[in-house]
Scaffold this motif. Sequence first.
Motif, PDB file in Angstrom:
ATOM      1  N   CYS A 242       0.832  -1.211   0.000  1.00 55.36           N
ATOM      2  CA  CYS A 242       0.000   0.000   0.000  1.00 55.36           C
ATOM      3  C   CYS A 242       0.864   1.257   0.000  1.00 55.36           C
ATOM      4  CB  CYS A 242      -0.934  -0.015   1.212  1.00 55.36           C
ATOM      5  SG  CYS A 242      -2.119   1.346   1.252  1.00 55.36           S
ATOM      6  N   PHE A 243       1.974   1.228   0.741  1.00 58.30           N
ATOM      7  CA  PHE A 243       2.887   2.363   0.793  1.00 58.30           C
ATOM      8  C   PHE A 243       3.405   2.716  -0.601  1.00 58.30           C
ATOM      9  CE2 PHE A 243       7.399   3.608   0.917  1.00 58.30           C
ATOM     10  CZ  PHE A 243       7.289   4.833   1.568  1.00 58.30           C
ATOM     11  N   VAL A 244       3.843   1.725  -1.343  1.00 63.44           N
ATOM     12  CA  VAL A 244       4.363   1.957  -2.692  1.00 63.44           C
ATOM     13  C   VAL A 244       3.251   2.421  -3.625  1.00 63.44           C
ATOM     14  CG1 VAL A 244       5.453   0.871  -4.690  1.00 63.44           C
ATOM     15  CG2 VAL A 244       6.250   0.317  -2.384  1.00 63.44           C
ATOM     16  N   TYR A 245       2.103   1.757  -3.545  1.00 59.10           N
ATOM     17  CA  TYR A 245       0.998   2.100  -4.443  1.00 59.10           C
ATOM     18  C   TYR A 245       0.515   3.533  -4.244  1.00 59.10           C
ATOM     19  CZ  TYR A 245      -3.798   2.585  -6.022  1.00 59.10           C
ATOM     20  OH  TYR A 245      -4.930   3.075  -6.603  1.00 59.10           O
ATOM     21  N   GLN A 246       0.440   3.986  -2.995  1.00 61.41           N
ATOM     22  CA  GLN A 246      -0.139   5.292  -2.704  1.00 61.41           C
ATOM     23  C   GLN A 246       0.639   6.451  -3.317  1.00 61.41           C
ATOM     24  OE1 GLN A 246      -3.526   4.815  -1.758  1.00 61.41           O
ATOM     25  NE2 GLN A 246      -3.022   6.673  -0.655  1.00 61.41           N
ATOM     26  N   LEU A 255      -5.073  12.555 -10.714  1.00 62.59           N
ATOM     27  CA  LEU A 255      -6.346  12.338 -11.385  1.00 62.59           C
ATOM     28  C   LEU A 255      -7.044  11.090 -10.854  1.00 62.59           C
ATOM     29  CD1 LEU A 255      -8.282  13.187 -13.689  1.00 62.59           C
ATOM     30  CD2 LEU A 255      -6.993  11.673 -15.194  1.00 62.59           C
ATOM     31  N   LEU A 256      -6.261  10.124 -10.353  1.00 68.86           N
ATOM     32  CA  LEU A 256      -6.838   8.895  -9.827  1.00 68.86           C
ATOM     33  C   LEU A 256      -7.566   9.131  -8.503  1.00 68.86           C
ATOM     34  CD1 LEU A 256      -3.990   6.332 -10.581  1.00 68.86           C
ATOM     35  CD2 LEU A 256      -6.069   6.794 -11.892  1.00 68.86           C
ATOM     36  N   VAL A 257      -7.307  10.249  -7.849  1.00 68.88           N
ATOM     37  CA  VAL A 257      -8.053  10.588  -6.632  1.00 68.88           C
ATOM     38  C   VAL A 257      -9.449  11.071  -7.007  1.00 68.88           C
ATOM     39  CG1 VAL A 257      -8.130  12.040  -4.580  1.00 68.88           C
ATOM     40  CG2 VAL A 257      -5.934  11.210  -5.454  1.00 68.88           C
ATOM     41  N   TYR A 258      -9.531  11.906  -8.039  1.00 69.30           N
ATOM     42  CA  TYR A 258     -10.802  12.457  -8.518  1.00 69.30           C
ATOM     43  C   TYR A 258     -11.080  11.890  -9.913  1.00 69.30           C
ATOM     44  CZ  TYR A 258      -9.433  15.859  -4.955  1.00 69.30           C
ATOM     45  OH  TYR A 258      -9.008  16.470  -3.805  1.00 69.30           O
ATOM     46  N   PHE A 259     -11.403  10.603  -9.990  1.00 71.43           N
ATOM     47  CA  PHE A 259     -11.572   9.921 -11.267  1.00 71.43           C
ATOM     48  C   PHE A 259     -13.012  10.102 -11.743  1.00 71.43           C
ATOM     49  CE2 PHE A 259     -11.471   6.311 -14.241  1.00 71.43           C
ATOM     50  CZ  PHE A 259     -10.213   6.469 -14.801  1.00 71.43           C
ATOM     51  N   SER A 286     -18.641   8.906  -9.402  1.00 73.98           N
ATOM     52  CA  SER A 286     -17.213   9.205  -9.453  1.00 73.98           C
ATOM     53  C   SER A 286     -16.429   8.146  -8.686  1.00 73.98           C
ATOM     54  CB  SER A 286     -16.947  10.585  -8.847  1.00 73.98           C
ATOM     55  OG  SER A 286     -15.556  10.829  -8.765  1.00 73.98           O
ATOM     56  N   LEU A 287     -15.265   7.809  -9.199  1.00 73.70           N
ATOM     57  CA  LEU A 287     -14.411   6.822  -8.560  1.00 73.70           C
ATOM     58  C   LEU A 287     -13.206   7.486  -7.918  1.00 73.70           C
ATOM     59  CD1 LEU A 287     -14.410   4.081 -11.359  1.00 73.70           C
ATOM     60  CD2 LEU A 287     -15.698   4.030  -9.227  1.00 73.70           C
ATOM     61  N   SER A 288     -12.619   6.811  -6.979  1.00 72.34           N
ATOM     62  CA  SER A 288     -11.354   7.245  -6.395  1.00 72.34           C
ATOM     63  C   SER A 288     -10.516   6.008  -6.136  1.00 72.34           C
ATOM     64  CB  SER A 288     -11.563   8.014  -5.092  1.00 72.34           C
ATOM     65  OG  SER A 288     -10.317   8.389  -4.534  1.00 72.34           O
ATOM     66  N   PHE A 289      -9.273   6.066  -6.585  1.00 74.33           N
ATOM     67  CA  PHE A 289      -8.349   4.951  -6.387  1.00 74.33           C
ATOM     68  C   PHE A 289      -7.304   5.287  -5.333  1.00 74.33           C
ATOM     69  CE2 PHE A 289     -10.061   4.657 -10.660  1.00 74.33           C
ATOM     70  CZ  PHE A 289     -10.510   3.340 -10.686  1.00 74.33           C
ATOM     71  N   ASP A 290      -7.635   6.236  -4.488  1.00 66.50           N
ATOM     72  CA  ASP A 290      -6.766   6.648  -3.389  1.00 66.50           C
ATOM     73  C   ASP A 290      -7.308   6.029  -2.107  1.00 66.50           C
ATOM     74  OD1 ASP A 290      -5.141   7.964  -1.591  1.00 66.50           O
ATOM     75  OD2 ASP A 290      -6.353   9.789  -1.612  1.00 66.50           O
ATOM     76  N   TRP A 291      -6.482   5.245  -1.423  1.00 67.37           N
ATOM     77  CA  TRP A 291      -6.977   4.548  -0.233  1.00 67.37           C
ATOM     78  C   TRP A 291      -7.397   5.516   0.866  1.00 67.37           C
ATOM     79  CZ3 TRP A 291      -9.208   0.295   0.749  1.00 67.37           C
ATOM     80  CH2 TRP A 291      -9.409  -0.098   2.077  1.00 67.37           C
ATOM     81  N   THR A 292      -6.770   6.693   0.974  1.00 66.65           N
ATOM     82  CA  THR A 292      -7.163   7.637   2.012  1.00 66.65           C
ATOM     83  C   THR A 292      -8.572   8.169   1.781  1.00 66.65           C
ATOM     84  OG1 THR A 292      -6.160   9.499   0.809  1.00 66.65           O
ATOM     85  CG2 THR A 292      -4.779   8.348   2.415  1.00 66.65           C
ATOM     86  N   GLY A 664       0.129   1.809   5.682  1.00 64.23           N
ATOM     87  CA  GLY A 664       0.891   2.051   4.467  1.00 64.23           C
ATOM     88  C   GLY A 664       0.564   3.391   3.846  1.00 64.23           C
ATOM     89  N   ALA A 665      -0.725   3.726   3.781  1.00 63.56           N
ATOM     90  CA  ALA A 665      -1.137   5.007   3.219  1.00 63.56           C
ATOM     91  C   ALA A 665      -0.646   6.172   4.065  1.00 63.56           C
ATOM     92  CB  ALA A 665      -2.661   5.049   3.097  1.00 63.56           C
ATOM     93  N   ALA A 666      -0.642   5.997   5.393  1.00 64.40           N
ATOM     94  CA  ALA A 666      -0.168   7.061   6.282  1.00 64.40           C
ATOM     95  C   ALA A 666       1.323   7.317   6.083  1.00 64.40           C
ATOM     96  CB  ALA A 666      -0.440   6.692   7.731  1.00 64.40           C
ATOM     97  N   PHE A 667       2.098   6.263   5.932  1.00 58.90           N
ATOM     98  CA  PHE A 667       3.528   6.419   5.673  1.00 58.90           C
ATOM     99  C   PHE A 667       3.758   7.203   4.376  1.00 58.90           C
ATOM    100  CE2 PHE A 667       4.743   2.966   8.679  1.00 58.90           C
ATOM    101  CZ  PHE A 667       5.805   3.636   9.280  1.00 58.90           C
ATOM    102  N   THR A 668       2.999   6.880   3.345  1.00 58.44           N
ATOM    103  CA  THR A 668       3.153   7.579   2.074  1.00 58.44           C
ATOM    104  C   THR A 668       2.869   9.064   2.227  1.00 58.44           C
ATOM    105  OG1 THR A 668       2.426   5.578   0.933  1.00 58.44           O
ATOM    106  CG2 THR A 668       2.464   7.611  -0.337  1.00 58.44           C
ATOM    107  N   GLY A 669       1.741   9.380   2.872  1.00 55.75           N
ATOM    108  CA  GLY A 669       1.403  10.783   3.068  1.00 55.75           C
ATOM    109  C   GLY A 669       2.448  11.537   3.858  1.00 55.75           C
ATOM    110  N   LEU A 670       3.015  10.883   4.872  1.00 55.34           N
ATOM    111  CA  LEU A 670       4.022  11.538   5.686  1.00 55.34           C
ATOM    112  C   LEU A 670       5.305  11.784   4.895  1.00 55.34           C
ATOM    113  CD1 LEU A 670       4.410  12.526   8.607  1.00 55.34           C
ATOM    114  CD2 LEU A 670       5.501  10.342   9.100  1.00 55.34           C
ATOM    115  N   ILE A 671       5.724  10.804   4.110  1.00 56.50           N
ATOM    116  CA  ILE A 671       6.934  10.964   3.301  1.00 56.50           C
ATOM    117  C   ILE A 671       6.756  12.071   2.263  1.00 56.50           C
ATOM    118  CG2 ILE A 671       8.419   9.829   1.605  1.00 56.50           C
ATOM    119  CD1 ILE A 671       8.890   8.943   4.474  1.00 56.50           C
ATOM    120  N   ILE A 672       5.597  12.084   1.615  1.00 60.35           N
ATOM    121  CA  ILE A 672       5.334  13.123   0.629  1.00 60.35           C
ATOM    122  C   ILE A 672       5.334  14.501   1.284  1.00 60.35           C
ATOM    123  CG2 ILE A 672       3.582  14.054  -0.928  1.00 60.35           C
ATOM    124  CD1 ILE A 672       2.813  11.202  -1.613  1.00 60.35           C
TER     125      ILE A 672
END
Length: 726
Positions: A242-246, A255-259, A286-292, A664-672
């Motif tokens: 999940c970390f890598v995917y996010q 765009l995948l957040v606001y699909f 509307s779709l969203s492919f963002d786990w958050t 995993g998603a939280a780690f991604t957001g923090l790194i970004i």
Amino acid sequence: MSDVKQEINEESAPENTLDLNEKGDSSVDSSIEVDEKENSPIEAVRLAVPVTDDPSLPVVTFRFWIISLIFTALGATIQQYYFFRSTYGAFSIFFVNLASFSMGNAMARWLPTKKWTIFGQVLSLNPGPFNIKEHALIGVAVATGANSAYAVDILSATDLYLGFRINALGSLLLIMTTQCLGYGMAGMLRKFLVYPSEMVWYSNLVQVAFFNTIHNTEEYKQIRLVRGWSRMKFFWIVAAICFVYQFIPQWLAPLLVYFDWICWINPFNMNVWALFSSMSGAGILSLSFDWTSIAGQTLYLPLNGQLCWYGGIILSYWIIMPIMWITNTLDTKTLKRPLSARLFHEDGTMFNINKFLTKEHTLNSTLYDASPPVRIAPMYAIGFMTSFIALSACFSHVACFHGAEIWASWKRTVKSKDEDIHTRMMRVYPEVPQSWYAIFYIIMVALSIVACELYGTQLPWWGLLLSLFVGWALTLPLGVIQSVTGYSPRIMGLTELICGYALPGKPIANMTFKCYSFFNYMTMILIIDSQRPALNGEAPDRHGLWTGQRALSFWGSALVYGALGPQRMFALDGRYWFVFLGFAIGIIAPIILWLLSKAYPRIQWSKFNIAVIAGGMGIFPNGYTVGVFSSLVVSLIFQYYIFRYHKTWWTKYVYILSAALDTGAAFTGLIIFLFIGGGLSGSLNAKVPSWWANHYVEDNRSYPNYPYLGVDRCGAADDKWTGGTL
């Protein structure tokens, strides 16, 4: 019996004991099986919460204080940062739990073990191995402190829209008292909202699964998952994936957040934009492919609660709003903003309240009454009505379907009888006296009066006491609804209404009334000072990263209820008279369902929770209807299909899977945030090259996705529509 218990027991017949292995491993200690027979009556609790305890473990340690302070400061800063961002991010408690686990074990290895005796108490910097209770207490401390304090809404709104900044001492006092008053109330109500077995609080179950997994307690040591993996190995592998995917939706391809795929058919048609954009419209399908945007709670919250919640969203934003937009009911299309918390003139231009305020920030009634009345987005007005439906339905639903349970809990509490094994296990620990919570609460009330009287909040002492009375009246029924469904209606509508009548023309008083951490304040000041034009709407943010929408929603309500007042806005001969019908609808609808449950008992009428449905109906006052359809699909997959037809799999995987994905998603957001988005330094702000899924075009225009209105490729940035206009 609660509706949650009915749902779990009736949808799938449970096994008598916890099946720890897919192949039916019988190596479980028999003592645990015996304890399970007298376990909680709620199956979800039996599946997630062990029936073992070690009272000898140290809890309030030096390690606890240091680690909780570090993460509370960091979390409060990050959460306040996201308060002003156009896309929401969270400082996940699962990240805190993981990082604090590593820090706690490191301190257990390196700190000296010498002991001191002070006032008869034996103290040590390192009392032994870092244990599960110490770890859980850190999670509790950080979860309560590492957030954007509610009072910051007041400070942000007055600063951004009135140019009035309460000084540092007053701001900090306001933040501290609004946060701490709730702790005193919670302590005094714990016998009714925590101790009864019916009060589940489902979001805590995933935390229980997490802590037992990471500390590898005896019951969880025996669990083996796919390919024979331990729960800890499964957790880390899923979190890493999940970390890598996010990084894809959160950074490489927003765009995948606001699909909003339907928008692409005709992106510059105003009707298409209003109905299908998830950034400013209804976001239909509307779709969203963002786990958050989906979140782990969709995997484990009760299905009936989720269906009520999303059903309310669909009813309001996918059915009612399109009808009102197409028919231009109440000038919905004339205002050109289907979802907005702003106020408008009749021609759709923005209304500026500052022209009608005195130097004391109070409404000049003579000047305002001489001008044409203002307009609000009709869906915003419906949001006010649904908030009243949710509040009154909360009381009515609890009385009709849970009144007997509450009365029984009251009698059990008075007679000091325990309900299940978990309550009995807690009796080994000394109880914090009710008087301690009461004294703490009284001190906070006194400090609150000082803050309100001395620092320009417009709220007199008697107004504060009235707000506290309203809080006490609402906490118990709202707590019951949230504990058994996972959702709770907001109380702001009623508190704003009461203050609007009690203190007319005073917007700051209205915001203060409904509210009733130092890092929150400092972060807020830095962001407002550097991004003021983007936050208050004076100029669009060139990069599309900053927004004051959350403060705007708070401010919009303060104008409607406080400055202008419900007497004007919701008058019986006015445009928005229907708002007050919400009280009657909320009271009557659960009674009708209760009567139907008596006439047709085979149908589970209690699952149609009007309070939760209405809460979903008013959840998007400012747009950003992102993640609705995706969350609903995930909920049906896990809470209907897998729970019903693959119960063993659901039992073993769902809580740890939810924790791993959120972590995993939280780690991604923090790194970004820290290393890619410029959180630590502007030199670290890395911009992804423009491509199809990150259509970033920057020229002399003010929008990063010109000629589109947003990253979802929907709407005309230069107001040059090809169709759908009046």
